[in-house]
Design a protein around this motif. Structure first.
Motif, PDB file in Angstrom:
ATOM      1  N   ALA A 274     -36.919  59.091 -44.207  1.00 59.66           N
ATOM      2  CA  ALA A 274     -36.161  57.846 -44.126  1.00 59.66           C
ATOM      3  C   ALA A 274     -36.662  56.907 -43.043  1.00 59.66           C
ATOM      4  N   HIS A 275     -37.526  57.411 -42.150  1.00 56.31           N
ATOM      5  CA  HIS A 275     -37.962  56.501 -41.079  1.00 56.31           C
ATOM      6  C   HIS A 275     -39.468  56.502 -40.840  1.00 56.31           C
ATOM      7  N   GLU A 276     -40.122  57.652 -40.997  1.00 53.49           N
ATOM      8  CA  GLU A 276     -41.517  57.761 -40.584  1.00 53.49           C
ATOM      9  C   GLU A 276     -42.411  56.792 -41.370  1.00 53.49           C
ATOM     10  N   THR A 277     -42.298  56.808 -42.701  1.00 53.79           N
ATOM     11  CA  THR A 277     -43.172  55.946 -43.505  1.00 53.79           C
ATOM     12  C   THR A 277     -42.819  54.468 -43.333  1.00 53.79           C
ATOM     13  N   THR A 278     -41.539  54.158 -43.125  1.00 53.07           N
ATOM     14  CA  THR A 278     -41.154  52.768 -42.890  1.00 53.07           C
ATOM     15  C   THR A 278     -41.704  52.276 -41.561  1.00 53.07           C
ATOM     16  N   ALA A 279     -41.631  53.120 -40.531  1.00 53.95           N
ATOM     17  CA  ALA A 279     -42.189  52.748 -39.229  1.00 53.95           C
ATOM     18  C   ALA A 279     -43.688  52.497 -39.350  1.00 53.95           C
ATOM     19  N   HIS A 280     -44.390  53.385 -40.041  1.00 52.21           N
ATOM     20  CA  HIS A 280     -45.823  53.197 -40.241  1.00 52.21           C
ATOM     21  C   HIS A 280     -46.108  51.915 -41.022  1.00 52.21           C
ATOM     22  N   SER A 281     -45.359  51.693 -42.102  1.00 56.86           N
ATOM     23  CA  SER A 281     -45.602  50.509 -42.935  1.00 56.86           C
ATOM     24  C   SER A 281     -45.338  49.226 -42.167  1.00 56.86           C
ATOM     25  N   GLY A 282     -44.325  49.233 -41.300  1.00 60.25           N
ATOM     26  CA  GLY A 282     -44.048  48.055 -40.499  1.00 60.25           C
ATOM     27  C   GLY A 282     -45.175  47.750 -39.522  1.00 60.25           C
ATOM     28  N   ALA A 283     -45.676  48.776 -38.848  1.00 59.00           N
ATOM     29  CA  ALA A 283     -46.782  48.576 -37.905  1.00 59.00           C
ATOM     30  C   ALA A 283     -48.046  48.130 -38.632  1.00 59.00           C
ATOM     31  N   ASN A 284     -48.334  48.759 -39.772  1.00 61.99           N
ATOM     32  CA  ASN A 284     -49.504  48.361 -40.552  1.00 61.99           C
ATOM     33  C   ASN A 284     -49.399  46.916 -41.026  1.00 61.99           C
ATOM     34  N   ALA A 285     -48.192  46.518 -41.448  1.00 66.49           N
ATOM     35  CA  ALA A 285     -47.996  45.159 -41.964  1.00 66.49           C
ATOM     36  C   ALA A 285     -48.193  44.124 -40.865  1.00 66.49           C
ATOM     37  N   VAL A 286     -47.583  44.328 -39.698  1.00 66.66           N
ATOM     38  CA  VAL A 286     -47.739  43.373 -38.591  1.00 66.66           C
ATOM     39  C   VAL A 286     -49.212  43.269 -38.202  1.00 66.66           C
ATOM     40  N   LYS A 287     -49.881  44.389 -38.103  1.00 66.24           N
ATOM     41  CA  LYS A 287     -51.301  44.400 -37.747  1.00 66.24           C
ATOM     42  C   LYS A 287     -52.125  43.626 -38.776  1.00 66.24           C
ATOM     43  N   LEU A 288     -51.901  43.890 -40.058  1.00 64.60           N
ATOM     44  CA  LEU A 288     -52.684  43.241 -41.105  1.00 64.60           C
ATOM     45  C   LEU A 288     -52.421  41.738 -41.159  1.00 64.60           C
ATOM     46  N   ILE A 289     -51.167  41.338 -41.028  1.00 57.04           N
ATOM     47  CA  ILE A 289     -50.832  39.911 -41.076  1.00 57.04           C
ATOM     48  C   ILE A 289     -51.459  39.175 -39.894  1.00 57.04           C
ATOM     49  N   LEU A 290     -51.389  39.782 -38.716  1.00 56.86           N
ATOM     50  CA  LEU A 290     -51.979  39.133 -37.538  1.00 56.86           C
ATOM     51  C   LEU A 290     -53.499  39.067 -37.629  1.00 56.86           C
ATOM     52  N   GLU A 291     -54.098  39.961 -38.379  1.00 60.49           N
ATOM     53  CA  GLU A 291     -55.552  39.941 -38.558  1.00 60.49           C
ATOM     54  C   GLU A 291     -55.995  38.943 -39.618  1.00 60.49           C
ATOM     55  N   THR A 292     -55.049  38.364 -40.355  1.00 62.50           N
ATOM     56  CA  THR A 292     -55.359  37.398 -41.417  1.00 62.50           C
ATOM     57  C   THR A 292     -55.102  35.992 -40.882  1.00 62.50           C
ATOM     58  N   PRO A 293     -56.130  35.183 -40.682  1.00 68.46           N
ATOM     59  CA  PRO A 293     -55.958  33.867 -40.041  1.00 68.46           C
ATOM     60  C   PRO A 293     -54.887  33.000 -40.708  1.00 68.46           C
TER      61      PRO A 293
END
Length: 778
Positions: A274-293
Motif C-alpha cells: 500500500a505504500h512502497e510502490t507508491t512512494a517509489h512511483s512518486g519519487a520516479n515521477a518527480v525526478k522524470l518531470i524535473l528532467e524534462t525541460p
C-alpha cells in the motif's frame, strides 16, 4: 552468462535463436552480461533491456534461472493467462536463503503464504471478490481530503528551507501514513517499518550476500510478528474503519475464503504494497518531470494535465519494474517453447517502452492516446487493486508541489537504489528552490481522475497549417501543434509525436467525431485527406465547409489498429479512393526500409486520385493504377496464388473493395490479409440483438445487457470506467479481456486470429452470441 544452446534442455532450445548484428552486436553476449541487480538496470530497466526487446525478446538468464520477457504483447499475454502462467512464485525468494536465515525466520514463526499477488485460481478470484470493494473509485474519492491534509502538513515543514530530500520529507512518509489510514492500522514507527519494508524487498527480490541474510531475516521475522500483533489488536475493534477490519468482518461471513493465515499474510503484504510502490512511483515521477525541460512549469500552470503526466511517468519510470510467473504446463510463447516449471521474469518496464505499442516510447507525450495501457499495474485479473489509490496520492502530491514550487530543480546528486529485480525508486531525491518564490496553491484543484485520463484530457489542439483542394471532393489538411510559444519547448509541443504507417487520428468535426488515416513525411506536422461525403453524417462536410488555414481542431490519437507485420518481406498494398492515405504511408515506410512492395491504386478516373503526383514521383515503378474510366479495373484474381511466407496484402477503401478481396482470396493464410474500411457497416444495427449477461470476474457482479443497448453503455452505467472514443468498432479503445463465453465480433479492429481466440471484445459494438454469458476480465 553464455547461452550454450547445446547445454540447455532440448525443449528450452527449440524456437530460440539469439540474434547477431553484422556490426558486432550479439544478443547472446548481451544476455550474458545482463544483471538485474546492476546500476544500469536499477537506473532505467526499460532502456537497459532495449537490446532484448529488439533482438531477443524472450531470453534465458542462466545466472538468475529465469526466462526474461521484454515485449509488450508477450508480457500482457502472461499476465492475461494466469492459469498457464501461475503467479505462485511472485513472492518466492529470488536468492535462496542461507541455513542461518532459514533458522532465524523459523524462530519468528514466519509463514508468509498466499496473498492476492501470488494466489492461483479459483482461490484468487474468490478472495478478490470478497475483499475488493473498498478499492472501488467511489469508495476512494473521500480519501482526497485526508491525503491533501497530510501532503500540506509535510510541505509546510520544509518549504522555507530551499532544499530537501523529498523522499525522506514527503514521498515516503505520506504513502505510508495513507496506507495506515486505508488499512485501518494504528500508526507505528515510520523508521522501523521503512527498515522492515526494505528488508522484505531485498529478501524477496534482491541479491543479499550470505553475510547480509541474517540481519535481513531478523527484520523480516520481526515484521511478520508485528503484522500478527496488529491483526490481533484489530480483532478487538472489528467495526473500525479500514480494509483490514473489513477483511476481519468478512472472515466471519466467509471463513473458508478469508482464513487466519490469509489475514496474517495480507496484513504484512498489505503494509508494504500500500505504500512502497507508491512512494517509489512518486519519487520516479518527480525526478522524470524535473528532467524534462519545461514540463514542471507547464503542470504548475495546467494542473488538469497532471493525470496525463502521471500515466506517462508510470509507463516510463513506474515503481514496479517486473513481476514473476511459473509455467504450469509445457507451453509456447511467441515461438519460444517453455517447459512446465519454467520461471519467468516479465519486465513490464521494458514492455512499457515497446515502440510497437507506444510510438516515441522514450518521450513524455501528455496527450498519448493509450498511456494508461501501460503494464506497471499489471494486467487482467491480477491487476493491482490499489492502482487508483496510488493515482489519487500521486495527483495530490504533484498538484501541491508544482503549484507551490515553480522553480523547483534537482540538486546535483548521485542516485542510489535498493538493488532488486522488481521494485525501484531512488533512496533519496534532493531538490532545490528559492523560498522567496514559493506560491500559495489554488483554492481548488481539478477533480481526481481514476483509471487514466478521460478522452477530454487526451485531446490535443492542432492548427490547420495548409489546405489543399486541388483534387475535387478531397481536402488535404496539414496540421501542426497549436501550443503557445511559452510551452513550445515542453513535451507536448512540436514536433508532434511520431506514428506508425496505418495510424489514424480522431477529429472533432462539427459535433461528430471522425477518423482519418495519417500520411505525409514531415515529422513536424500531421497530414490527412478528407473525402466529401454528401450523404454522410456531416463530419466531412463540416471539414470541407469550415476549415481554413489557421483554424484549430480538437484531435485525439494517433492510434493504430492497421499495421503491416514487422517481419513481412513483401507488401501488396491495395487502395481505393481516399483509402490511399494509409497505403501511401506504408509504401513510404517499405521504401525507406528496403522492403519490396507494390501499390495498387483504384479510382473512377484520374481526376479523383489524391496524391497522384507524389505517388508517381516516389513510387512510380512499384505502382499500378486501376482506373474504371480507362478500363483498367483491378483484377483480384491476380493475387490468388501469390500468397507465400512473408507476403502480406493490406487494403483500405470502400467496403465493396475490401469485401471482394476477402471473398475472392479465401486460400490466403490467416493473418496474411489485413483491411480497413470507411464505414462501420451494420455494427450498430440492433434489430437482431438479443439480451445477454456478463459477469465481472474480479467482483462477481452480474450485468444484463439489453437488446437495445451496448455492452459499453451497460458497463458505464454500472460505474465501470472504460476507454471509449469512436463507439463504432473502429478505434479499439474500448477493448476489455474475456475469460469465457462466445463473442459476436462486430468490430473492424481485431484480426481474425484475435477474434478466434475469444480473449478480448470491443464493448462498443460486439456482443455475446445469442443470449449466452460472457465473463469479463476486468
Amino acid at each position: 552468462m553464455s547461452i550454450d544452446l547445446s547445454a540447455l534442455p532440448s525443449q528450452v532450445n527449440d524456437g530460440y535463436a539469439p540474434a547477431t548484428c553484422p556490426f558486432g552486436f550479439s544478443a547472446e553476449k548481451a544476455a550474458e552480461n545482463f544483471d538485474p541487480f546492476g546500476t544500469e538496470y536499477q537506473l532505467n530497466p526499460g532502456e537497459a533491456l532495449k537490446w532484448a526487446r529488439e533482438n531477443a525478446p524472450i531470453f534465458f538468464d542462466e545466472k538468475l534461472g529465469y526466462w526474461v520477457i521484454t515485449r509488450y504483447e508477450d508480457v500482457q499475454e502472461v499476465f492475461r493467462d494466469n492459469v498457464t502462467y501461475s503467479p505462485s512464485n511472485a513472492l518466492e525468494k529470488i536468492t535462496p536463503l542461507t541455513q542461518e536465515a532459514q533458522e532465524i525466520l523459523k524462530a519468528h514463526d514466519f509463514s508468509l503464504n498466499r496473498t492476492l499477488v501470488n494466489e492461483d485460481e479459483p482461490q484468487h478470484t474468490a478472495r478478490r471478490r470478497a475483499l475488493g470493494g473498498a478499492f472501488d473509485t467511489k469508495e476512494l474519492a473521500h480519501h482526497d481530503v485526508m491525503v491533501r491534509k497530510l501532503v500540506r502538513e509535510r510541505i509546510e515543514q520544509f518549504q522555507g528551507s530551499g532544499t530537501v530530500d523529498l523522499v525522506g520529507a514527503l514521498l515516503y512518509d505520506v504513502p505510508l501514513t495513507v496506507a495506515f489510514h486505508f488499512l485501518g492500522v494504528p500508526e507505528h514507527d515510520m523508521e522501523l517499518l521503512h527498515k522492515y519494508s526494505v528488508a522484505h524487498t531485498v529478501s524477496t527480490w534482491g541479491r543479499p550476500s550470505d553475510e547480509e541474510q541474517a540481519e535481513i531475516a531478523s527484520s523480516v521475522g520481526k515484521f511478520w510478528q508485528l503484522a500478527g500483533d496488529i491483526l490481533e489488536e484489530l480483532r478487538e475493534t472489528p467495526e473500525a474503519e479500514g480494509w483490514m477490519p473489513f477483511s476481519i468482518r468478512m472472515q466471519k461471513e466467509m471463513p473458508e475464503v478469508v482464513t487466519d493465515s490469509y489475514l496474517h499474510s495480507m496484513m504484512m503484504a498489505g503494509i508494504v504494497a500500500a505504500h512502497e510502490t507508491t512512494a517509489h512511483s512518486g519519487a520516479n515521477a518527480v525526478k522524470l518531470i524535473l528532467e524534462t525541460p519545461g514540463l514542471w512549469q507547464k503542470l504548475g500552470k495546467h494542473p488538469e494535465l497532471i493525470p496525463n503526466a502521471i500515466e506517462e511517468c508510470l509507463r516510463l519510470s513506474g515503481g514496479v519494474a517486473a513481476w514473476r510467473r511459473i509455467t504450469t504446463t509445457d507451453t509456447e510463447l511467441s515461438g519460444v517453447k517453455l517447459p512446465k516449471g519454467s520461471k519467468l521474469l516479465m519486465v513490464s518496464a521494458a514492455a512499457n517502452r515497446d515502440p510497437e505499442v507506444f510510438p516515441d516510447p522514450d518521450v513524455i507525450d501528455l496527450y498519448r492516446d493509450n498511456s494508461a495501457q501501460h503494464l506497471t499495474f499489471g494486467y487482467g485479473s491480477h491487476q493491482c487493486l490499489g492502482k487508483n489509490l496510488a493515482r489519487l496520492e500521486l495527483q495530490v502530491i504533484l498538484q501541491e508541489l508544482t503549484t507551490r514550487f515553480p522553480d523547483l530543480t534537482l540538486a546535483d546528486q548521485e542516485f542510489t537504489f535498493v538493488a532488486n529485480t522488481s521494485f525501484r525508486g531512488p533512496n533519496a531525491l534532493q531538490v532545490e528552490w528559492d523560498p522567496a518564490k514559493v506560491q500559495t496553491p489554488p483554492a481548488e484543484f481539478p477533480e481526481m481522475v481514476f483509471n487514466g485520463p478521460s478522452r477530454e484530457l487526451r485531446t490535443r489542439k492542432l492548427m490547420v497549417k495548409n489546405v489543399d483542394d486541388s483534387v475535387p471532393g478531397i481536402r488535404r489538411l496539414v496540421l501542426e501543434s497549436a501550443e503557445s510559444e511559452e510551452s513550445a519547448d515542453t513535451a507536448d509541443g512540436n514536433p508532434l509525436p511520431s506514428w506508425h504507417p496505418g495510424a489514424h487520428i480522431e477529429v472533432e468535426a462539427g459535433g461528430v467525431n471522425r477518423h482519418y488515416s495519417l500520411c505525409g513525411d514531415d515529422p513536424q506536422t500531421w497530414e490527412i485527406a478528407v473525402a466529401l461525403e454528401h450523404n454522410g453524417r456531416g463530419g466531412s462536410r463540416w471539414i470541407h465547409e469550415n476549415l481554413v488555414e489557421g483554424s484549430t481542431l480538437n484531435v485525439r490519437g494517433p492510434r493504430n489498429n492497421f499495421r503491416a507485420d514487422a517481419d513481412a518481406t513483401h507488401l501488396i498494398l491495395v487502395a481505393g479512393g481516399v483509402g490511399i492515405t494509409p497505403m501511401l504511408a506504408m509504401a513510404d515506410d517499405a521504401k525507406k526500409r528496403g522492403i519490396s512492395y507494390e501499390l495498387h491504386y483504384c479510382g473512377k478516373n484520374r481526376s479523383t486520385l489524391a496524391y497522384l503526383d507524389r505517388i508517381e514521383r516516389d513510387h512510380g515503378p512499384n505502382t499500378e493504377l486501376h482506373i474504371s474510366d480507362e478500363g483498367t479495373r483491378l483484377n483480384i484474381e491476380q493475387f490468388q496464388k501469390r500468397h507465400a511466407e512473408g507476403v502480406q496484402l493490406l487494403a483500405c477503401g470502400p467496403d465493396r473493395l475490401t469485401s471482394s478481396l476477402l471473398e475472392q482470396l479465401p486460400q490466403w493464410p490467416e493473418g496474411s490479409i489485413r483491411h480497413e474500411t470507411f464505414t462501420a457497416l451494420n455494427a450498430l444495427d440492433s434489430s437482431n440483438n438479443e439480451e445477454f449477461t456478463v459477469e465481472i470476474n474480479s467482483t462477481g457482479e452480474a450485468l444484463t445487457v439489453a437488446a437495445n443497448t451496448t455492452l459499453l453503455e451497460t458497463l458505464e452505467s454500472s460505474g465501470h470506467d472504460v476507454y471509449a472514443d469512436c463507439r463504432e468498432g473502429l478505434c479499439g479503445t474500448c477493448e476489455v479481456g474475456v475469460l469465457s463465453g462466445d463473442i459476436d465480433h462486430r468490430d473492424h479492429v481485431l484480426s481474425e486470429r484475435e477474434k478466434e481466440t475469444g480473449a478480448k471484445i470491443l464493448t462498443c459494438v460486439s456482443r455475446a452470441k445469442g443470449c449466452s454469458k460472457l465473463v469479463l476480465n476486468i
